[in-house]
Design a protein around this motif. Structure first.
Motif: not given
Length: 631
Positions: A426-435, A513-520, A522-524, A528-529
């Motif tokens: 879930t680590s996020l890209p740091t540059t536009a090309a990476e994204a 990507l950040e939104t999807r990662a955040e949703l993932e 939240f789901a995890e 867990r909870l």
């Protein structure tokens, strides 16, 4: 009853003496203020010092006209032995001196019987150093829980030999050798050794923590700091119970198994989780300060961050660990060395191409999550043997035992595949090309592909070409002199505007990507909870069942006690009635004796309308008796 006796004149002149351990006596007296207030004198009897015991032993020998063959050696052995036994649970002072004396005399008798020796010429008897050493070793072994195990002074094998097949052990070995030197020097100079303390091992699985725990046990046993060269291996999960009250029993069972040796707790960070983990920590702290486990060494092990977090939840536990050993992860070359070592031991020849495949494979494996160090090397070794067996079974009998590149490549690929099949990071890209690259490379983030028609296929082919050209333009360096005819770029758009637009598009992709990662996440977190909630509900159910059982037991006990109290009251009432009737009968007999015309003074029995003497010749009516009672 004691308090009643202390205030009853019937026991005037009686002196009551209460005796026992200080802490236990204080606890008992605190439960009864009435008893405590009537204790006027308190005398404390301190434990004997080791030299007190030595002097008592020497006095016994003198009284029995027994000499020591080497007095200084005997005294030194006795003093060291009593120093070891004194802090242990069950120290008996004079009783232990008496026990040691009896054991020494038994050892002497056994020696004389075996060697057919006799008393000296002057008629005295001799107690040898070996007799005393056997006695004191026996007492120490019994109290330390070694079951009679003795320390073999002739064992000069290298305790660090077991570390030979491990790698990156330099700092660990150096600390253990320093520990060994500290206690060896203290023993040689006859100084009191410093407290041993307990150990924390931090590192990933497969780095040799369990092996080193066994080495620690061997070193401490040879230095006579623990009673057994014995390691009990368990884990944090196994030390926590499933219902209220079970954890204490589970921990005590493992402590008792390891008594006199080493208790090794792997994955100890589990003790920092939940109610039962906290209860297990409290039991371990209590054991570390209890004389019953004075010669028990506890080693806890786990990942560095997890162990730090667990210890920070219990300062009492943390303060009792004095030795910290860090076990670094293995490097690819360490893995190759162990693999070759295994091959040499089994008589295999590993071809150079296989070693190159292993180096590439381990270089990738060490970067993946779950890297198991020696465990992964062993797993690859076993898998390579399986691959070889499939190939070698078709070869002629007597063929050379070898491991080829195809054997190890299949094995290493299997391990890499098993580790790679994990949820994406879930680590996020740091540059536009990476994204953009990350978005295009992640199948889960691509829109679903609808059924394709011939016209759509032609359009899509053209679109693919345009997309490839656009990607090249986005990734290519942009100079000030960019021409206006670039694909996907309107004429007259400056490089600055185009770069700003590309960055905006990349930011939009990254936000998605950040939104999807955040949703993932939240789901995890929700999963867990929910799991924790289910586990907590189960724990609460078990607690409620246990509490219900305890309540039922209490109710049954209270009902039984109520019945006992009712029976006791009935018995007391019956006894009081009997005493009243007895007093009444006695009073009647005394009155009749006063009224009696019977010269013989016989007892009287009640008959119809009155009382008649036992001889039968005299009678007093009820009315006459009643009249006399009134006056």
């Amino acid at each position: 009853e004691l308090v009643a006796a202390m205030t009853n004149s019937k026991y005037e002149g009686l002196v009551i003496v209460l005796a026992g351990y200080q802490a236990d006596m204080d606890k008992m007296l605190d439960t009864n203020a009435g008893l405590k207030s009537r204790i006027q004198h308190s005398l404390e009897f301190p434990d004997w010092a080791p030299m007190d015991c030595v002097e008592s032993f020497k006095k016994r020998a003198h009284d029995k006209n027994i000499k020591f063959d080497v007095p200084t050696d005997v005294e030194s052995i006795l003093e060291r032995g009593f120093k070891k036994v004194l802090p242990l649970k069950g120290w008996g002072n004079a009783r232990d001196v008496e026990k040691t004396w009896e054991m020494a005399m038994q050892a002497r008798a056994d020696r004389i019987f075996e060697t057919e020796a006799s008393a000296d010429d002057d008629g005295t008897k001799t107690l040898a150093v070996a007799d005393v050493r056997a006695a004191i070793d026996g007492l120490v072994a019994a109290r330390m829980g070694s079951g009679g195990m003795t320390h073999d002074a002739s064992d000069d094998s290298d305790p660090f030999e077991a570390l030979g097949h491990l790698f990156r052990m330099g700092p660990v070995k150096e600390k253990l050798q320093q520990l060994q030197a500290t206690y060896t020097l203290a023993k040689r100079e006859d100084d009191d050794p410093p407290p041993i303390g307990h150990f924390v091992f931090t590192g990933a699985p497969g780095t040799g923590k369990t092996t080193v725990a066994r080495v620690v046990a061997t070193i401490l046993f040879r230095l006579e700091l623990i009673g057994r060269n014995h390691v009990v291996e368990t884990s944090g999960n196994k030390l926590t119970g499933q219902f209220l009250g079970q954890t204490k029993e589970v921990v005590k069972e493992q402590l008792d198994k390891a008594k006199g040796g080493v208790l090794f707790i792997d994955e100890a960070y589990e003790l920092g989780k939940g109610q039962y983990g906290s209860e297990a920590c409290s039991e371990l702290v209590a054991a570390m300060t209890s004389p019953e486990y004075a010669q028990l060494i506890i080693i806890i092990a786990g990942y560095q961050a997890d162990m730090s977090a667990m210890l920070n939840t219990n300062e009492g536990l943390k303060s009792r660990f004095t030795h910290y050993l860090e076990f670094p992860d293995w490097r690819p070359k360490d893995c190759i060395a162990l693999f070759r070592q295994r091959a040499e031991q089994k008589g295999f020849e590993v071809e150079p191409a296989a070693l190159e495949a292993l180096m590439g494979g381990f270089s990738e494996l060490v970067k993946l999550r779950g890297w198991g160090n020696a465990r992964d090397v062993n797993a690859v070794w076993d898998a390579a043997l399986r691959e070889r067996s499939t190939r070698a079974v078709r070869e002629p009998i007597g063929a050379k035992k070898s491991l080829l590149a195809l054997d190890v490549q299949s094995a290493i690929n299997e391990k890499i595949k098993s580790r790679s099949q994990r949820p994406p990071s879930t680590s996020l890209p740091t540059t536009a090309a990476e994204a953009l690259s990350s978005l295009m490379a992640t199948p889960a983030l691509r829109p679903p592909t609808p059924p394709t028609t011939e016209r759509q296929a032609e359009t899509e082919t053209q679109g693919d070409v345009e997309a490839e050209v656009e990607a090249e333009v986005v990734e290519a360096p942009m100079g000030d002199g960019a021409e206006s005819g670039e694909a996907g770029r309107d004429a007259g758009v400056s490089d600055e505007v185009w770069a700003e637009l590309a960055a905006a598009k990349a930011d939009e992709q990254r936000r998605e990507l950040e939104t999807r990662a955040e949703l993932e996440r939240f789901a995890e977190e929700q999963a867990r909870l929910e799991k924790e909630h289910t586990e907590e509900q189960e724990r609460l159910r078990l607690i409620e069942e246990e509490q219900a059982r305890e309540a039922a037991l209490r109710a049954a006990r209270e009902q039984h006690e109520a019945k006992l109290r009712a029976l006791e009251r009935a018995r007391e009432e019956a006894e009081m009635k009997r005493r009243d009737e007895e007093r009444q009968r006695q009073a009647i007999q005394e009155k009749l004796q006063q009224m009696s015309p019977c010269p013989a003074g016989f007892n009287w029995s009640q008959v119809g309308g009155g009382w008649r003497c036992s001889a039968g010749g005299h009678f007093v009516s009820d009315a006459e008796l009643q009249k006399n009672f009134m006056y």
